[in-house]
Design a protein around this motif. Sequence first.
Motif, mmCIF file in Angstrom:
data_model
loop_
_atom_site.group_PDB
_atom_site.id
_atom_site.type_symbol
_atom_site.label_atom_id
_atom_site.label_comp_id
_atom_site.label_asym_id
_atom_site.label_seq_id
_atom_site.Cartn_x
_atom_site.Cartn_y
_atom_site.Cartn_z
ATOM 1 N N GLY A 189 0.791 -1.228 0.000
ATOM 2 C CA GLY A 189 0.000 0.000 0.000
ATOM 3 C C GLY A 189 0.818 1.269 0.000
ATOM 4 N N ILE A 190 2.132 1.173 0.276
ATOM 5 C CA ILE A 190 2.964 2.391 0.241
ATOM 6 C C ILE A 190 3.427 2.719 -1.181
ATOM 7 N N ILE A 191 3.187 1.810 -2.130
ATOM 8 C CA ILE A 191 3.600 2.069 -3.514
ATOM 9 C C ILE A 191 2.710 3.161 -4.104
ATOM 10 N N LYS A 192 3.328 4.204 -4.616
ATOM 11 C CA LYS A 192 2.584 5.334 -5.177
ATOM 12 C C LYS A 192 2.641 5.325 -6.708
ATOM 13 N N ARG A 207 5.633 -11.713 -3.186
ATOM 14 C CA ARG A 207 6.242 -10.969 -4.289
ATOM 15 C C ARG A 207 5.228 -10.701 -5.390
ATOM 16 N N GLU A 208 4.382 -11.675 -5.677
ATOM 17 C CA GLU A 208 3.358 -11.506 -6.712
ATOM 18 C C GLU A 208 2.399 -10.372 -6.371
ATOM 19 N N VAL A 209 2.056 -10.266 -5.081
ATOM 20 C CA VAL A 209 1.169 -9.181 -4.645
ATOM 21 C C VAL A 209 1.828 -7.825 -4.873
ATOM 22 N N ILE A 210 3.115 -7.729 -4.540
ATOM 23 C CA ILE A 210 3.839 -6.471 -4.710
ATOM 24 C C ILE A 210 3.982 -6.126 -6.186
ATOM 25 N N LEU A 211 4.321 -7.104 -7.003
ATOM 26 C CA LEU A 211 4.445 -6.866 -8.440
ATOM 27 C C LEU A 211 3.118 -6.424 -9.047
ATOM 28 N N SER A 212 2.026 -7.026 -8.600
ATOM 29 C CA SER A 212 0.707 -6.667 -9.098
ATOM 30 C C SER A 212 0.345 -5.236 -8.706
ATOM 31 N N ALA A 213 0.630 -4.881 -7.440
ATOM 32 C CA ALA A 213 0.329 -3.517 -6.978
ATOM 33 C C ALA A 213 1.159 -2.493 -7.745
ATOM 34 N N ALA A 214 2.415 -2.823 -7.995
ATOM 35 C CA ALA A 214 3.294 -1.907 -8.719
ATOM 36 C C ALA A 214 2.835 -1.746 -10.170
ATOM 37 N N LYS A 215 2.396 -2.831 -10.782
ATOM 38 C CA LYS A 215 1.906 -2.758 -12.159
ATOM 39 C C LYS A 215 0.679 -1.861 -12.249
ATOM 40 N N GLU A 216 -0.206 -2.010 -11.275
ATOM 41 C CA GLU A 216 -1.422 -1.189 -11.235
ATOM 42 C C GLU A 216 -1.077 0.286 -11.088
ATOM 43 N N LYS A 217 -0.017 0.579 -10.331
ATOM 44 C CA LYS A 217 0.387 1.972 -10.098
ATOM 45 C C LYS A 217 1.421 2.457 -11.121
ATOM 46 N N GLN A 218 1.735 1.603 -12.097
ATOM 47 C CA GLN A 218 2.735 1.937 -13.118
ATOM 48 C C GLN A 218 4.071 2.307 -12.485
ATOM 49 N N SER A 219 4.434 1.518 -11.492
ATOM 50 C CA SER A 219 5.682 1.728 -10.757
ATOM 51 C C SER A 219 6.666 0.614 -11.093
#
Length: 433
Positions: A189-192, A207-219
């Motif tokens: 949730g800290i990924i902006k 790791r998959e959760v983090i990668l998915s969140a980052a993809k959604e945030k274009q990070s």
Amino acid sequence: MFTTYEEAIDWIHSRLRLGVKPGLKRMEWMMEKLNHPERRIKAIHIGGTNGKGSTLTYVRSILETEGIMVGSFTSPYIEQFNERISVGGVPIKDEEILKLANDIYPLAVELEGTELGAPTEFEVITAMAIHYFAHIEPVDIALFEVGLGGRLDSTNVIHPLLSIITNIGLDHMQILGDNYKDIAFEKAGIIKQGTPVLTGVKQEEAREVILSAAKEKQSKVYQLGKQFTFEHILSTETGEAFSYKDIFSERDYLEISMPGAHQVENAALAVMAVEFLNQYFSFVISEESMKAGLKKAYWPGRFETVQHNPIMILDGAHNEEGISALCNELEKRYSDRDIHIIFAALADKKLDEMIKQLDKVAKSITFVNFDFPRAADSSELVKISKHDDKAAYTDWKEAVQAKKDTTAKKDILVVTGSLYFISEVKKWMKRNS
């Protein structure tokens, strides 16, 4: 309003009664009232289960060695409350705490009268730190350590240059979830939006959760073990040596003065973070500052030797992963010596697994009480242990003194558990040194 530092601290601590209230609305309300100081700060946001404070310390030490003014917000403190807000590695002054409390107090009173309710202790301290770094003592960069989780943590109102997620462990499960995926969701949730993220997370599902969140945030995500790597070279007398490689550079030999394989991981995250500042954000950090800053970085209560003859170590291993790292380091460094352990913990931890690991490395194990609202009772802890040589004390000072007096000079005495407990021990030892 407050006239003394003591009055200010008493008011801040009195808010502990409000407990943990996840959510950002109270913080957002206070930021608006303060004219949005969070938008004025260049920051790095550091989350994860373990290693947040150490990673922050490595980054801070490297930058400060280069002469960059660094603010840092950390928790909990070890010796003094003021440590939580520091500039240049130095806790802010008592009079500055007094001013900050007086700045935030009227907002807290007003906020309590709204439907959002009163701000918690941590929310008040976070607001103080952001206000300080933006309006009172502007810094070149501020490093913010997440308090709990990430997504709903009060530090998550900042807009960082870079986010770091150190690792994922099973901690604070009553709030964050009881599996790696749920906990990773909160940490991610800290990924902006568009903000790069560095991570040392190992579990595939996390790791998959983090990668998915980052993809959604274009990070863009940089993973330890993929885009940047290290090789452990050797354990020195006081720390570790390792080589390092990333997409920008390669280093044959770096050294840190905090022992443990986990500390090498934290240092590698810090090196990558500094490389990012060098490459993309117009910070100029020399190779000499990188090496010197890493080597002199110090974070109290992390496998910290506080006495010799016998060696006495303080380590704030407050969850299963932390205990595992501690036990691995003890077995690596002191397999030929008897290890005596004193342990205190909070009651909401996975105590059975923690104690099981400690039982395996200990020649003797002593459980103690300490003064904290959620502290586990030593009489309950000793029942969990299967060790043949175990004891329980209600007075931790008596237990520590007894073990200091009776432990053979060739043996190792380890005081471990909750960081709140380690803080008490550290202060007591300083007073009695």
